[in-house]
Scaffold this active site. Structure first.
Site, PDB file in Angstrom:
ATOM      1  N   GLY A   1      59.679 -31.866 -21.775  1.00 43.89           N
ATOM      2  CA  GLY A   1      61.330 -31.812 -21.916  1.00 43.89           C
ATOM      3  C   GLY A   1      61.463 -32.742 -23.690  1.00 43.89           C
TER       4      GLY A   1
ATOM      5  N   LEU B   1      60.972 -13.899 -23.044  1.00 40.84           N
ATOM      6  CA  LEU B   1      62.672 -13.433 -22.785  1.00 40.84           C
ATOM      7  C   LEU B   1      62.808 -11.982 -22.158  1.00 40.84           C
ATOM      8  CD1 LEU B   1      64.364 -15.783 -24.748  1.00 40.84           C
ATOM      9  CD2 LEU B   1      64.262 -16.442 -22.497  1.00 40.84           C
TER      10      LEU B   1
ATOM     11  N   HIS C   1      60.606 -23.739 -33.302  1.00 39.22           N
ATOM     12  CA  HIS C   1      58.896 -23.419 -33.466  1.00 39.22           C
ATOM     13  C   HIS C   1      58.470 -24.708 -33.847  1.00 39.22           C
ATOM     14  CE1 HIS C   1      55.522 -20.827 -32.899  1.00 39.22           C
ATOM     15  NE2 HIS C   1      55.678 -20.884 -34.208  1.00 39.22           N
TER      16      HIS C   1
ATOM     17  N   ASP D   1      66.007 -13.211 -31.882  1.00 35.15           N
ATOM     18  CA  ASP D   1      66.472 -11.747 -31.873  1.00 35.15           C
ATOM     19  C   ASP D   1      65.059 -11.348 -30.683  1.00 35.15           C
ATOM     20  OD1 ASP D   1      63.999 -12.352 -33.744  1.00 35.15           O
ATOM     21  OD2 ASP D   1      64.985 -11.291 -35.505  1.00 35.15           O
ATOM     22  N   GLU D   2      65.338  -9.912 -30.737  1.00 31.77           N
ATOM     23  CA  GLU D   2      63.907  -9.592 -29.842  1.00 31.77           C
ATOM     24  C   GLU D   2      62.873  -9.534 -30.465  1.00 31.77           C
ATOM     25  OE1 GLU D   2      65.713  -5.470 -28.980  1.00 31.77           O
ATOM     26  OE2 GLU D   2      67.476  -6.095 -28.177  1.00 31.77           O
ATOM     27  N   GLY D   3      62.738 -10.335 -31.551  1.00 33.36           N
ATOM     28  CA  GLY D   3      61.252  -9.942 -31.741  1.00 33.36           C
ATOM     29  C   GLY D   3      60.490 -10.914 -31.359  1.00 33.36           C
TER      30      GLY D   3
END
Length: 209
Positions: A12, A94, A110, A147-149
């Site tokens: 963290g 996710l 990232h 996003d979904e990638g």
């Protein structure tokens, strides 16, 4: 006040950087309302407890399906009335329903300059091992919308960090965190909290004041 949830799997340090930036006033208009981890022994949970921030542990394998795990995450966010989800070293793929529910309201940090050293399999020390294996002279960190990638959403901020000749994956990881991650993640949250950016045609644009 932007209500923020931070999802984290390990120590963290990015969570700490964000908490410190909010406390110092470097980040305004935002507060961390929830910390979620997939690991019950994550030190990030102790950091949250030290600041009296509510936390939760949701372990993906304890759910019958990824969709049910996603529903549990969504429920936790809704209970805390979360406006922005921050992935800060959250090493979980996710569920699609969770990504859809918070599209445009979820960001990730990232440890490379996307589009280099990113995508499936690039996380933690593996990113820095890849940088050194390719002989890169510069690396850095990126904050982007999710996003979904994988590591493919609109980029908010990037910061470069020089690679030194005697670097190991561990030393490079430490420098990228200190010089880039801990700076641009709070900055990105501050931009969002103060309505300074928007997504236009899948690109992040700064709003005119």
């Amino acid at each position: 006040m932007l209500k923020v949830a931070v999802l984290v799997s390990g120590g963290g340090t990015n969570l700490q950087a964000l908490m410190d930036s909010i406390e110092s006033g470097a980040v305004t208009g935002a507060g961390i309302r929830l910390v979620v981890s997939n690991k019950p022994n994550a030190y990030a949970l102790e950091r949250a407890a030290g600041r009296n921030i509510p936390s939760a542990v949701l372990v993906p394998k304890e759910y019958e399906s990824r969709e049910l795990f996603g529903e549990a995450l969504i429920q936790k966010m809704q209970e805390a009335e979360i406006d922005l989800v921050v992935l800060a070293g959250y090493l979980v793929i996710l569920p699609e329903n969770f990504v859809r529910a918070y599209e445009g309201r979820m960001i990730n940090i990232h440890p490379s300059l996307i589009p280099s050293h990113c995508g499936a399999g690039y996380y933690g020390l593996k990113v820095h091992e890849s940088v050194l294996a390719r002989g890169n002279k510069v690396t850095g960190a990126t904050v982007h919308f999710v996003d979904e990638g994988t590591d493919s959403g609109p980029i908010i901020l990037q910061k470069a960090v020089e690679v030194e000749e005697d670097d190991t994956p561990e030393s490079l990881q430490k420098r990228v965190m200190e010089q880039a991650e801990w700076k641009i993640l709070p900055e990105a949250v501050n931009l969002i909290a103060n309505d300074r950016i928007e997504i236009v045609d899948k690109l992040v644009k700064k709003r005119r004041l």
